[in-house]
Design an enzyme around this catalytic site. Structure first.
Site, mmCIF file in Angstrom:
data_model
loop_
_atom_site.group_PDB
_atom_site.id
_atom_site.type_symbol
_atom_site.label_atom_id
_atom_site.label_comp_id
_atom_site.label_asym_id
_atom_site.label_seq_id
_atom_site.Cartn_x
_atom_site.Cartn_y
_atom_site.Cartn_z
ATOM 1 N N GLY A 65 0.968 -1.401 0.070
ATOM 2 C CA GLY A 65 -0.090 0.161 -0.390
ATOM 3 C C GLY A 65 0.902 1.247 -0.447
ATOM 4 O O GLY A 65 0.104 2.502 0.612
ATOM 5 N N HIS A 124 11.806 0.759 1.713
ATOM 6 C CA HIS A 124 11.733 -0.346 1.702
ATOM 7 C C HIS A 124 12.617 -1.091 2.591
ATOM 8 O O HIS A 124 12.455 -2.155 2.940
ATOM 9 C CB HIS A 124 11.504 -1.213 0.148
ATOM 10 C CG HIS A 124 10.146 -1.030 -0.423
ATOM 11 N ND1 HIS A 124 9.393 -0.823 0.150
ATOM 12 C CD2 HIS A 124 9.911 -0.419 -1.547
ATOM 13 C CE1 HIS A 124 8.102 -0.742 -0.575
ATOM 14 N NE2 HIS A 124 8.704 -0.521 -2.541
ATOM 15 N N ARG A 146 0.384 -5.661 5.154
ATOM 16 C CA ARG A 146 -0.698 -6.375 4.381
ATOM 17 C C ARG A 146 -0.625 -7.117 4.479
ATOM 18 O O ARG A 146 -0.003 -7.650 4.917
ATOM 19 C CB ARG A 146 -0.849 -5.774 2.849
ATOM 20 C CG ARG A 146 -1.610 -5.670 2.509
ATOM 21 C CD ARG A 146 -1.406 -5.497 0.768
ATOM 22 N NE ARG A 146 -3.240 -5.264 -0.093
ATOM 23 C CZ ARG A 146 -2.998 -5.255 -1.361
ATOM 24 N NH1 ARG A 146 -2.110 -5.558 -1.858
ATOM 25 N NH2 ARG A 146 -4.111 -6.074 -2.190
ATOM 26 N N ARG A 279 -3.799 -2.588 -9.758
ATOM 27 C CA ARG A 279 -3.839 -3.926 -10.148
ATOM 28 C C ARG A 279 -5.926 -3.822 -10.108
ATOM 29 O O ARG A 279 -6.071 -2.881 -10.607
ATOM 30 C CB ARG A 279 -3.093 -4.778 -9.429
ATOM 31 C CG ARG A 279 -3.723 -6.384 -10.305
ATOM 32 C CD ARG A 279 -2.903 -7.214 -10.291
ATOM 33 N NE ARG A 279 -3.049 -7.063 -8.652
ATOM 34 C CZ ARG A 279 -4.191 -8.713 -7.830
ATOM 35 N NH1 ARG A 279 -4.858 -9.057 -8.768
ATOM 36 N NH2 ARG A 279 -3.602 -8.837 -6.443
ATOM 37 N N GLY A 281 -6.913 -3.545 -6.422
ATOM 38 C CA GLY A 281 -6.574 -2.618 -4.676
ATOM 39 C C GLY A 281 -7.921 -3.796 -3.966
ATOM 40 O O GLY A 281 -8.472 -2.286 -2.995
HETATM 41 P P1 A3P Z 1 -2.601 -5.606 -6.303
HETATM 42 O O1 A3P Z 1 -1.754 -5.465 -6.752
HETATM 43 O O2 A3P Z 1 -3.546 -6.398 -4.665
HETATM 44 O O3 A3P Z 1 -3.903 -4.617 -6.131
HETATM 45 P P2 A3P Z 1 2.527 -0.720 -3.119
HETATM 46 O O4 A3P Z 1 2.085 0.837 -3.855
HETATM 47 O O5 A3P Z 1 3.006 -1.077 -2.434
HETATM 48 O O6 A3P Z 1 3.138 -0.820 -4.312
HETATM 49 O O7 A3P Z 1 1.107 -1.632 -3.863
HETATM 50 C C1 A3P Z 1 0.359 -1.943 -4.734
HETATM 51 C C2 A3P Z 1 -0.335 -1.974 -4.556
HETATM 52 O O8 A3P Z 1 -1.522 -1.204 -3.717
HETATM 53 C C3 A3P Z 1 -1.405 -2.563 -5.270
HETATM 54 O O9 A3P Z 1 -2.275 -4.236 -4.863
HETATM 55 C C4 A3P Z 1 -2.117 -1.940 -5.723
HETATM 56 O O10 A3P Z 1 -2.931 -2.000 -6.800
HETATM 57 C C5 A3P Z 1 -2.988 -1.276 -4.921
HETATM 58 N N1 A3P Z 1 -3.107 0.450 -4.138
HETATM 59 C C6 A3P Z 1 -2.792 1.724 -5.652
HETATM 60 N N2 A3P Z 1 -3.294 2.281 -5.107
HETATM 61 C C7 A3P Z 1 -4.659 1.975 -4.660
HETATM 62 C C8 A3P Z 1 -4.839 3.074 -3.583
HETATM 63 N N3 A3P Z 1 -5.347 4.086 -3.357
HETATM 64 N N4 A3P Z 1 -6.154 2.031 -2.526
HETATM 65 C C9 A3P Z 1 -5.889 0.626 -2.957
HETATM 66 N N5 A3P Z 1 -5.188 0.287 -3.273
HETATM 67 C C10 A3P Z 1 -4.085 1.017 -3.993
#
Ligand code: A3P
Length: 315
Positions: A65, A124, A146, A279, A281
């Site tokens: 997230g 990270h 998460r 993707r 979320g």
């Molecule tokens: P999914 O692959 O499950 O959809 P990070 O930002 O740490 O790289 O994490 C990416 C994940 O956060 C992806 O999850 C992405 O779709 C989701 N994500 C990005 N923006 C978001 C938002 N505004 N609200 C909820 N989920 C989000």
């Protein structure tokens, strides 16, 4: 896209090395697994980064997230003065990360970054590696996590955006095993989460800890809590309205539909396209991908690592 072109294998053969996928390798550094691409920049962060007391550091394990929190932090801290910038700028451009951008590009010196009153910086890097650096000033740390199964499934999808994935696929079976063994970038995941969580329990004024699921469940409550932690609470008659606006403008639907976030272009410093950070979320998407035995395997580690240490989360 020259995916993962800037691989830089470590010359020191004594350092522990493990295959990640295809011809990508991870190196053991201070107890954590660091992807070869970010090994040198991670060391530079540890040696040269000097956090300012006003800095806000967003720390996270990949795919938990980070992008969402970058948008939220930017909106909470800068409010309406820059309200349009999320429409035209990818959250990762607005809020650079230490090891994947700033120190990757710099010659090692702490890059002088921004004239903003508050610098928001992502990382990270596990607390076990960067903790002393972050404790050298009064900077604040915001940590997002998460549930492990959704984190892994999200990472697996993310890597599918790499050209290499299709030439030499990273199977879900291999990904689950590596996740359980802790051999993934910035892993082990469990150690990453537990170290930041422990600090947040010891020093809640220094480290803010929130989960992806809490944000999904009640974004308004978490944004209010976060603004209080950052020392910029929402006040006045319109406080609730302002919070609501921020939650909406940073929500998946809104954010993922901005042209800049739909772009298949690749940022300068990162091998995957801008749109790979969005993707679907959702919470619980792992159920659509993980077989029952994989869930069983991950849940067993979650019990052993999280639950046994008093953190009842992730199952
Ligand atoms: P999914 O692959 O499950 O959809 P990070 O930002 O740490 O790289 O994490 C990416 C994940 O956060 C992806 O999850 C992405 O779709 C989701 N994500 C990005 N923006 C978001 C938002 N505004 N609200 C909820 N989920 C989000």
């Amino acid at each position: 896209m020259e995916a993962f072109a800037h691989q830089n294998p470590h010359p020191d053969s004594a350092i522990q090395k493990q295959k990640w996928f295809s011809d990508e390798f991870l190196y053991k550094f201070k107890g954590s697994w660091i992807w070869s691409t970010y090994l040198e920049s991670t060391k530079k962060v540890v040696e040269n980064f000097k956090p300012l007391p006003t800095d806000v550091i967003l720390a996270s394990f990949p795919k938990t997230g980070t992008t969402w929190l970058k948008a939220l932090l930017h909106s909470i801290i800068f409010r309406s003065s820059e309200e349009n910038s999320l429409i035209f700028n990818h959250p990762h451009e607005l809020i650079p990360s230490l090891e994947t951008k700033l120190f990757l590009e710099s010659n090692g010196k702490d890059p002088a970054f921004t004239d903003q009153k508050v610098r928001i910086l992502g990382t990270h890097i596990p607390y076990q590696i960067i903790g002393d650096v972050l404790n050298s000033s009064d900077c604040k740390i915001v940590y997002v996590t998460r549930n492990p199964k959704d984190t892994l499934v999200s990472l697996w999808h993310f890597i599918q955006k790499a050209k290499k994935f299709h030439e030499d696929p990273w199977t879900l079976e291999a990904a689950v095993d590596q996740f359980c063994n802790g051999v993934l970038p910035f892993g082990p995941y469990y150690d990453h989460v537990l170290a930041y969580r422990e600090e947040s329990l010891k020093r809640p004024w220094k480290v803010f800890f929130v989960t992806f699921e809490e944000l999904k469940d009640d974004g308004n409550k978490q944004v209010k809590r976060l603004a209080g932690f950052l020392g910029c609470p929402f006040e006045g008659e319109n406080a609730e309205e302002k919070i609501e606006e921020i939650v909406k403008s940073c929500g998946f639907e809104t954010l993922s539909n901005h042209e800049v976030n739909k772009s298949s272009e690749t940022p300068e410093c990162f091998p995957l396209p801008y749109n790979s950070f969005f993707r679907n979320g959702k919470v619980g998407d792992h159920e659509n991908y993980l077989k029952p035995e994989m869930i069983h395997q991950i849940d067993a580690i979650t019990r052993q690592k999280f639950h046994a240490s008093g953190f009842v989360y992730g199952i």
